[in-house]
Design an enzyme around this catalytic site. Structure first.
Site, PDB file in Angstrom:
ATOM      1  N   GLY A  80       7.543   6.077   5.736  1.00 11.70           N
ATOM      2  CA  GLY A  80       7.103   6.422   6.571  1.00 11.70           C
ATOM      3  C   GLY A  80       7.121   5.300   7.869  1.00 11.70           C
ATOM      4  CB  THR A  81       8.615   3.199   9.133  1.00  6.95           C
ATOM      5  OG1 THR A  81       8.612   2.034   9.996  1.00  6.95           O
ATOM      6  CG2 THR A  81      10.117   3.597   8.835  1.00  6.95           C
ATOM      7  CB  THR A  82       8.765   4.358  14.508  1.00  2.00           C
ATOM      8  OG1 THR A  82       7.884   5.768  14.011  1.00  2.00           O
ATOM      9  CG2 THR A  82       9.455   4.840  15.661  1.00  2.00           C
TER      10      THR A  82
END
Lengths: 290, 222
Positions: free
Chosen positions: A92-94
């Site tokens: 989970g990341t941007t």
């Protein structure tokens, strides 16, 4: 560093003159290092082989440097023996990166989550590989960190053996090739390599399923759709440096606003001809409203 | 059929993290603390099983997770430390131990050690350092970290008291050793109230430049 001095190679801004055959021929004193073997410093992976092996030998080791050339045998070998993990790994990341007239910008959030908990609110997702290359990481954080470490070591060895820095395109190919034997396993590395070489600013996206793409703009991770919506609207190649910083921060902020698995602060790196530079102030989101 | 029973056998080998470990770093000290209860499912196997292991004079590791893997991992680390000492004639620093542990854990990427490690110690400049790991080797230097069964309860409290997160108009005073020890004791007493797997006793290892001292404090035994 000792080896660097013996090889007469010093870090410098990559320029097209370094590739001229004359320059290479002049430094002929380190012939014995040119054919230096990579050796066995690549990681040796332990795979559980429990079904048909006797109890005293529950492991098979695979050495990366002696990998079978066909991936199907490796894949079937791994898939048959993978055991179920009772825990989740960080996901989970941007992250986003884009090229513009002033270089390459790489930006990422800093939340590292594991199942439903936030494992670390200030993790580093942009990792420098050498003076003119940074990589953003997305996917399993352990995979990304370790493979970036392997990539840094391979780039350094290439530099010492060949007396020039590997181009970003070459680095992407190297990473993609190193990950290819693990296609089909649970390894998950989605990295963008942002760098400057003799061709100017360069940006490549590498994924552990074998994808290796060149582009002007990439966003990777669970928050990427939200970041893309901001970037696609306002990105243009002729932006000024301040506009680029502002756009990158705003895109990550909007992604963290909507994506539960992204959050924390924004890390921002700018790669130019002089090398990479971290833009120090970790922006607080309250100042980015509007 | 065979494959199902095979993966079930693998799952049975693991248990969820059932003890609590905490580490925090100050300007010139580091503290690693854990409770001493060893439980499995509904039973308590031992009340005197501390989870902090001394690695060198400046480094302590706390391992939470599957106990078998914790023991094996500490034995492997000890062996590697000895090898390093014999090859290089010096002790490994905390940062080097953290990097080495990361590669040891990653070599088991496809059948991991089910251990959540936290290393506490002094770095080369004598400042406190805490390194926290996930089971496959991703690590990070922090100022404080709680791991294990009560970590979800302890971590927010540490964020507030040590990190001063999300607080306004607060003076950020650096942590003294005495205040840190008191905080650790309070935090574990609270954890023992609400987490069934935490209790019996608390063992604290305090790492300073003068060496490692240990303290044991009783907790709830029920």
């Amino acid at each position: 560093m000792a080896l660097q001095e013996v090889c007469h190679f010093y870090d410098s801004v990559p320029s097209s003159s370094e590739h001229s055959p004359v320059a290479l021929a002049l430094e002929g004193c380190c012939a014995e290092y040119r054919s230096a073997k990579v050796g066995h410093s690549l990681p040796v992976f332990y795979l559980p082989v429990m079904k048909s092996q006797p109890v005293c030998q529950p492991w098979k080791t695979i050495n990366l440097s002696t990998m079978p050339s066909s991936t199907s045998s490796v894949k079937s070998f791994m898939l048959a023996e993978e055991s179920k993990r009772p825990f989740d790994l960080s996901h989970g990341t941007t992250t986003l990166s884009f090229k513009f007239q002033g270089g390459v910008i790489a930006a990422a959030d800093t939340r590292s989550s594991c199942a439903k908990k936030v494992e670390c609110p200030s993790s580093q997702k942009i990792i420098p590989i050498h003076s003119h290359l940074v990589g953003t990481t997305s996917g399993t954080s352990a995979d990304c960190t370790l493979w970036k470490r392997i990539l840094s070591y391979k780039c350094r060895l290439y530099q010492l053996q060949n007396k020039r820095t590997l181009t970003v395109r070459g680095t992407a190919k190297l990473l993609s090739g190193a990950l290819f034997p693990f296609k089909g396993t649970e390894l998950c590395v989605a990295a963008t390599l942002c760098g400057w070489d003799h061709t100017g600013p360069a940006l490549y996206y590498v994924y552990s399923d074998g994808t290796c793409l060149e582009g002007d703009l990439f966003s990777v991770g669970s928050g990427s759709p939200y970041a893309y919506s901001i970037l696609d609207r306002e990105y243009h190649f002729d932006m000024s440096v301040d506009e680029a910083y502002c756009l990158a921060r705003r895109a990550v902020y909007h992604a963290t606003h909507r994506d539960a698995y992204s959050g924390g602060n924004v890390d921002l790196y700018h790669v130019t001809k002089e090398g990479w530079r971290k833009i120090e102030d970790r922006a607080d989101y309250t100042s980015l409203e509007g | 059929m065979n494959k199902d029973s095979h993966s079930e056998t693998c799952l049975l080998q693991f248990r969820y993290p059932i003890f609590t470990v905490l580490a925090l770093a100050g300007d010139d000290f580091a503290i690693v603390a854990s409770d001493t209860r060893l439980s499995e499912g509904y039973s308590i196997h031992s009340r005197e099983s501390p989870k902090c292991y001394k690695l060198t004079d400046t480094t302590v590791i706390g391992c939470s997770g599957f106990h078998g893997d914790c023991l094996t991992l500490t034995k492997i680390i000890d062996a590697r430390l000895k090898m390093y000492k014999h090859a290089n004639n010096k002790t490994m620093t905390s940062g080097a131990i953290a990097a080495m542990l990361s590669t040891i854990l990653y070599s088991r990427r496809f059948f991991p050690y089910y251990v959540y490690n936290i290393i506490g110690g002094l770095d080369e400049e004598g400042k406190g350092a805490v390194y926290s790991f996930d089971p496959v080797g991703s690590y990070q230097r922090d100022q404080y970290k709680a791991g294990g069964s009560a970590s979800a309860m302890l971590q927010p409290l540490l964020d507030n008291q040590i990190g001063f997160k999300n607080m306004e108009n607060v003076q950020q005073v650096p942590l003294t050793k005495e205040k840190a020890i008191q905080l650790v004791k309070d935090v574990f007493i609270s954890a023992a109230e609400r987490d069934v797997y935490t209790g019996d006793a608390l063992k604290i290892c305090i790492v300073t430049k003068d060496g490692i001292t240990e303290e044991t404090i009783p907790l709830r035994k029920d």
